[in-house]
Motif scaffolding. Structure first.
Motif, PDB file in Angstrom:
ATOM      1  N   ALA A 158      11.681  -0.715  -0.380  1.00  0.00           N
ATOM      2  CA  ALA A 158      10.380  -1.338  -0.618  1.00  0.00           C
ATOM      3  C   ALA A 158      10.508  -2.847  -0.832  1.00  0.00           C
ATOM      4  CB  ALA A 158       9.700  -0.690  -1.822  1.00  0.00           C
ATOM      5  N   HIS A 159      11.723  -3.312  -1.129  1.00  0.00           N
ATOM      6  CA  HIS A 159      11.972  -4.747  -1.344  1.00  0.00           C
ATOM      7  C   HIS A 159      13.063  -5.246  -0.399  1.00  0.00           C
ATOM      8  CE1 HIS A 159       9.559  -4.667  -5.037  1.00  0.00           C
ATOM      9  NE2 HIS A 159      10.099  -3.490  -5.254  1.00  0.00           N
ATOM     10  N   LEU A 160      13.161  -4.633   0.755  1.00  0.00           N
ATOM     11  CA  LEU A 160      14.283  -4.891   1.653  1.00  0.00           C
ATOM     12  C   LEU A 160      14.230  -6.255   2.311  1.00  0.00           C
ATOM     13  CD1 LEU A 160      16.803  -3.869   3.123  1.00  0.00           C
ATOM     14  CD2 LEU A 160      15.295  -2.827   4.821  1.00  0.00           C
ATOM     15  N   ALA A 223      -7.555   3.835  -8.010  1.00  0.00           N
ATOM     16  CA  ALA A 223      -6.318   3.297  -7.437  1.00  0.00           C
ATOM     17  C   ALA A 223      -6.531   2.903  -5.983  1.00  0.00           C
ATOM     18  CB  ALA A 223      -5.209   4.347  -7.522  1.00  0.00           C
ATOM     19  N   PRO A 224      -5.873   1.842  -5.538  1.00  0.00           N
ATOM     20  CA  PRO A 224      -5.981   1.430  -4.129  1.00  0.00           C
ATOM     21  C   PRO A 224      -5.271   2.427  -3.222  1.00  0.00           C
ATOM     22  CG  PRO A 224      -4.289   0.155  -5.216  1.00  0.00           C
ATOM     23  CD  PRO A 224      -4.952   0.972  -6.297  1.00  0.00           C
ATOM     24  N   ALA A 225      -5.586   2.375  -1.958  1.00  0.00           N
ATOM     25  CA  ALA A 225      -4.904   3.235  -0.995  1.00  0.00           C
ATOM     26  C   ALA A 225      -3.453   2.790  -0.860  1.00  0.00           C
ATOM     27  CB  ALA A 225      -5.600   3.165   0.363  1.00  0.00           C
ATOM     28  N   PRO A 226      -2.489   3.722  -0.951  1.00  0.00           N
ATOM     29  CA  PRO A 226      -1.074   3.343  -0.797  1.00  0.00           C
ATOM     30  C   PRO A 226      -0.831   2.660   0.543  1.00  0.00           C
ATOM     31  CG  PRO A 226      -1.259   5.561  -1.665  1.00  0.00           C
ATOM     32  CD  PRO A 226      -2.649   5.150  -1.257  1.00  0.00           C
ATOM     33  N   GLY A 227      -0.114   1.570   0.518  1.00  0.00           N
ATOM     34  CA  GLY A 227       0.225   0.870   1.748  1.00  0.00           C
ATOM     35  C   GLY A 227      -0.791  -0.147   2.185  1.00  0.00           C
ATOM     36  N   GLN A 228      -1.859  -0.301   1.410  1.00  0.00           N
ATOM     37  CA  GLN A 228      -2.931  -1.218   1.803  1.00  0.00           C
ATOM     38  C   GLN A 228      -2.424  -2.651   1.958  1.00  0.00           C
ATOM     39  OE1 GLN A 228      -6.566  -0.613  -0.398  1.00  0.00           O
ATOM     40  NE2 GLN A 228      -7.149  -2.757  -0.229  1.00  0.00           N
ATOM     41  N   ALA A 229      -1.475  -3.062   1.099  1.00  0.00           N
ATOM     42  CA  ALA A 229      -0.967  -4.438   1.151  1.00  0.00           C
ATOM     43  C   ALA A 229       0.447  -4.505   1.705  1.00  0.00           C
ATOM     44  CB  ALA A 229      -1.009  -5.043  -0.255  1.00  0.00           C
ATOM     45  N   ASP A 231       3.077  -4.339   4.989  1.00  0.00           N
ATOM     46  CA  ASP A 231       3.147  -4.511   6.436  1.00  0.00           C
ATOM     47  C   ASP A 231       3.498  -3.175   7.086  1.00  0.00           C
ATOM     48  OD1 ASP A 231       3.682  -5.162   9.056  1.00  0.00           O
ATOM     49  OD2 ASP A 231       4.895  -6.921   8.582  1.00  0.00           O
ATOM     50  N   PRO A 232       2.643  -2.636   7.947  1.00  0.00           N
ATOM     51  CA  PRO A 232       2.927  -1.341   8.578  1.00  0.00           C
ATOM     52  C   PRO A 232       4.208  -1.340   9.403  1.00  0.00           C
ATOM     53  CG  PRO A 232       1.045  -2.422   9.626  1.00  0.00           C
ATOM     54  CD  PRO A 232       1.346  -3.181   8.379  1.00  0.00           C
ATOM     55  N   VAL A 233       4.619  -2.515   9.875  1.00  0.00           N
ATOM     56  CA  VAL A 233       5.876  -2.600  10.623  1.00  0.00           C
ATOM     57  C   VAL A 233       7.049  -2.206   9.720  1.00  0.00           C
ATOM     58  CG1 VAL A 233       7.466  -4.140  11.834  1.00  0.00           C
ATOM     59  CG2 VAL A 233       5.002  -4.333  12.221  1.00  0.00           C
ATOM     60  N   LEU A 234       7.011  -2.651   8.452  1.00  0.00           N
ATOM     61  CA  LEU A 234       8.061  -2.301   7.507  1.00  0.00           C
ATOM     62  C   LEU A 234       8.057  -0.807   7.204  1.00  0.00           C
ATOM     63  CD1 LEU A 234       7.779  -5.267   4.952  1.00  0.00           C
ATOM     64  CD2 LEU A 234       9.358  -5.027   6.879  1.00  0.00           C
ATOM     65  N   PHE A 295       5.872   3.797   0.702  1.00  0.00           N
ATOM     66  CA  PHE A 295       7.212   4.051   1.230  1.00  0.00           C
ATOM     67  C   PHE A 295       7.621   5.502   1.003  1.00  0.00           C
ATOM     68  CE2 PHE A 295       7.301  -0.518   1.312  1.00  0.00           C
ATOM     69  CZ  PHE A 295       8.183  -0.828   2.346  1.00  0.00           C
ATOM     70  N   ASN A 296       7.283   6.049  -0.143  1.00  0.00           N
ATOM     71  CA  ASN A 296       7.636   7.442  -0.419  1.00  0.00           C
ATOM     72  C   ASN A 296       6.983   8.400   0.575  1.00  0.00           C
ATOM     73  OD1 ASN A 296       9.145   6.582  -2.581  1.00  0.00           O
ATOM     74  ND2 ASN A 296       7.685   7.228  -4.144  1.00  0.00           N
ATOM     75  N   ARG A 297       5.733   8.127   0.902  1.00  0.00           N
ATOM     76  CA  ARG A 297       5.035   9.007   1.843  1.00  0.00           C
ATOM     77  C   ARG A 297       5.645   8.938   3.241  1.00  0.00           C
ATOM     78  NH1 ARG A 297      -1.431   8.489   0.126  1.00  0.00           N
ATOM     79  NH2 ARG A 297      -1.169   9.463  -1.934  1.00  0.00           N
ATOM     80  N   ARG A 298       6.126   7.782   3.625  1.00  0.00           N
ATOM     81  CA  ARG A 298       6.779   7.677   4.930  1.00  0.00           C
ATOM     82  C   ARG A 298       8.108   8.439   4.928  1.00  0.00           C
ATOM     83  NH1 ARG A 298       5.154   4.395   9.033  1.00  0.00           N
ATOM     84  NH2 ARG A 298       3.000   3.684   8.707  1.00  0.00           N
ATOM     85  N   ALA A 299       8.836   8.391   3.803  1.00  0.00           N
ATOM     86  CA  ALA A 299      10.080   9.157   3.710  1.00  0.00           C
ATOM     87  C   ALA A 299       9.800  10.649   3.824  1.00  0.00           C
ATOM     88  CB  ALA A 299      10.789   8.849   2.393  1.00  0.00           C
ATOM     89  N   LEU A 300       8.757  11.102   3.146  1.00  0.00           N
ATOM     90  CA  LEU A 300       8.402  12.521   3.191  1.00  0.00           C
ATOM     91  C   LEU A 300       7.927  12.927   4.586  1.00  0.00           C
ATOM     92  CD1 LEU A 300       6.540  12.792  -0.232  1.00  0.00           C
ATOM     93  CD2 LEU A 300       8.803  13.709   0.337  1.00  0.00           C
TER      94      LEU A 300
END
Length: 351
Positions: A158-160, A223-229, A231-234, A295-300
């Motif tokens: 998440a901080h890569l 709560a905001p939608a996860p991933g709203q802020a 970059d979808p490329v990341l 990031f967690n949801r993408r891993a899952l």
């Protein structure tokens, strides 16, 4: 007089020659210049035994013993072939300032009835480094064939962006790589390094804990939608790396277990709903939760698509105050909580 000096010089030269020859023989016999695994310029810590003063981080014993064996692994096992669960990840897996016997791997082994759980975490690594580790490091360990490889991942990824120095597994300068190459192959350097490490151990102080750990009160809110802020490329790249990691684990002959991560600056309740802290503006802060959850949801998603074992610790485990000593690193109490929670979900898979 001159003859005596010449004779003495000859004796000294002969003794130095014998000593040098002995050192060369010792290096060839006990080092890995000719035989054994070739570690190249890799900077994985091996043959490490350090004692850190953690009295300023969390309650408990002042000294934390941190050790890694000749293969760079942390934990107890008879031989690499006996390892059942190999854990990979960054500093939250490595746990440099948690003493031997108090890591979540140690507690997980106990909770699983003595299963052999071994720690291959590397401080600072993301999934970029985990992928490289299989070819550059883990494949060099003879007989290593775990039944499961558990990847505890997400926080570093998440901080890569812009922070991949630890993923290279090699020092950035030529001189440091040469130095590492000698250290990785020389028996004498290993002996000297061990002695130096022992002498310096008691003077070592932690560098983790640079930020105060977050405390409640914890409150619910919109709560905001996860991933709203984010970059979808990341996010796309992370999902692809997790998929590649699962494939690489399977190539090793092991079953992949993907475990998501949490942080100390938010909480989730028993139903997975986020809890945050009220900011100065009066709003509830869910920024870290939204980022990490994305990031967690993408891993899952990658895990489920690959049919691996998927465990959403980040979205399901409720931590308590005292479980972290900074934003992301857990205390022995937090490690116990992680282990007990994981064990209840891993036990059916291990049967």
């Amino acid at each position: 007089m001159m003859a005596g000096r010449t004779s003495m010089g000859r004796v000294v030269a002969i003794n130095l020659g014998v000593l040098l020859a002995g050192l060369v023989v010792a290096e060839l016999v006990f080092g890995s210049w000719l035989f054994g695994p070739s570690w190249g310029t890799m900077n994985i810590p091996r043959d490490v035994h350090r004692v850190f003063d953690v009295s300023g981080l969390y309650g408990g014993p002042k000294d934390a013993v941190y050790s890694r064996d000749r293969w760079g692994l942390r934990g107890s096992y008879k031989d690499p072939g006996a390892i059942q669960i190999l854990t990979i990840g960054g500093s939250t897996t490595d746990q440099r300032f948690i003493g031997d016997g108090q890591t979540w791997q140690d507690y997980l082994s106990q909770a699983l009835g003595g299963a052999v759980v071994v720690n291959a975490g590397i401080d600072g690594q993301s999934t970029v480094g985990h992928l490289r580790a299989f070819d550059r490091w883990l494949s060099q360990i003879p007989g290593l064939k775990p039944r499961f490889v558990l990847a505890y991942i997400g926080v570093n990824d998440a901080h890569l962006q812009g922070r991949q120095q630890w993923d290279e597994m090699a020092s950035p300068t030529v001189w440091r790589r040469v130095e590492r190459y000698v250290a990785n192959h020389s028996a004498l350097v290993q002996v000297v390094s061990t002695i130096q490490g022992t002498l310096k151990a008691r003077n070592a102080h932690v560098v983790h804990g640079g930020t105060d750990v977050a405390h409640g009160p914890w409150v619910a809110g919109p709560a905001p939608a996860p991933g709203q802020a984010v970059d979808p490329v990341l996010l796309d790249a992370y999902q692809q790396r997790v998929a590649a990691l699962i494939a690489r684990i399977r190539t090793m002959g092991a079953q992949a277990v993907i475990v998501t991560q949490s942080r100390s600056d938010y909480r989730v309740d028993g139903d997975g709903r986020p809890l945050g802290r009220v900011s100065a503006s009066g709003a509830v802060d869910f920024g870290s939760w939204a980022m990490q959850t994305a990031f967690n949801r993408r891993a899952l998603a990658a895990c489920e698509q690959a049919g691996a074992v998927c465990i959403d610790l980040g979205g399901r485990l409720t931590f308590e105050d005292g479980d972290f000593y900074d934003w992301v690193h857990t205390t022995p109490a937090g490690n116990r909580r992680i282990a007990d929670w994981l064990a209840s979900r891993l036990a059916p898979t291990l049967r």
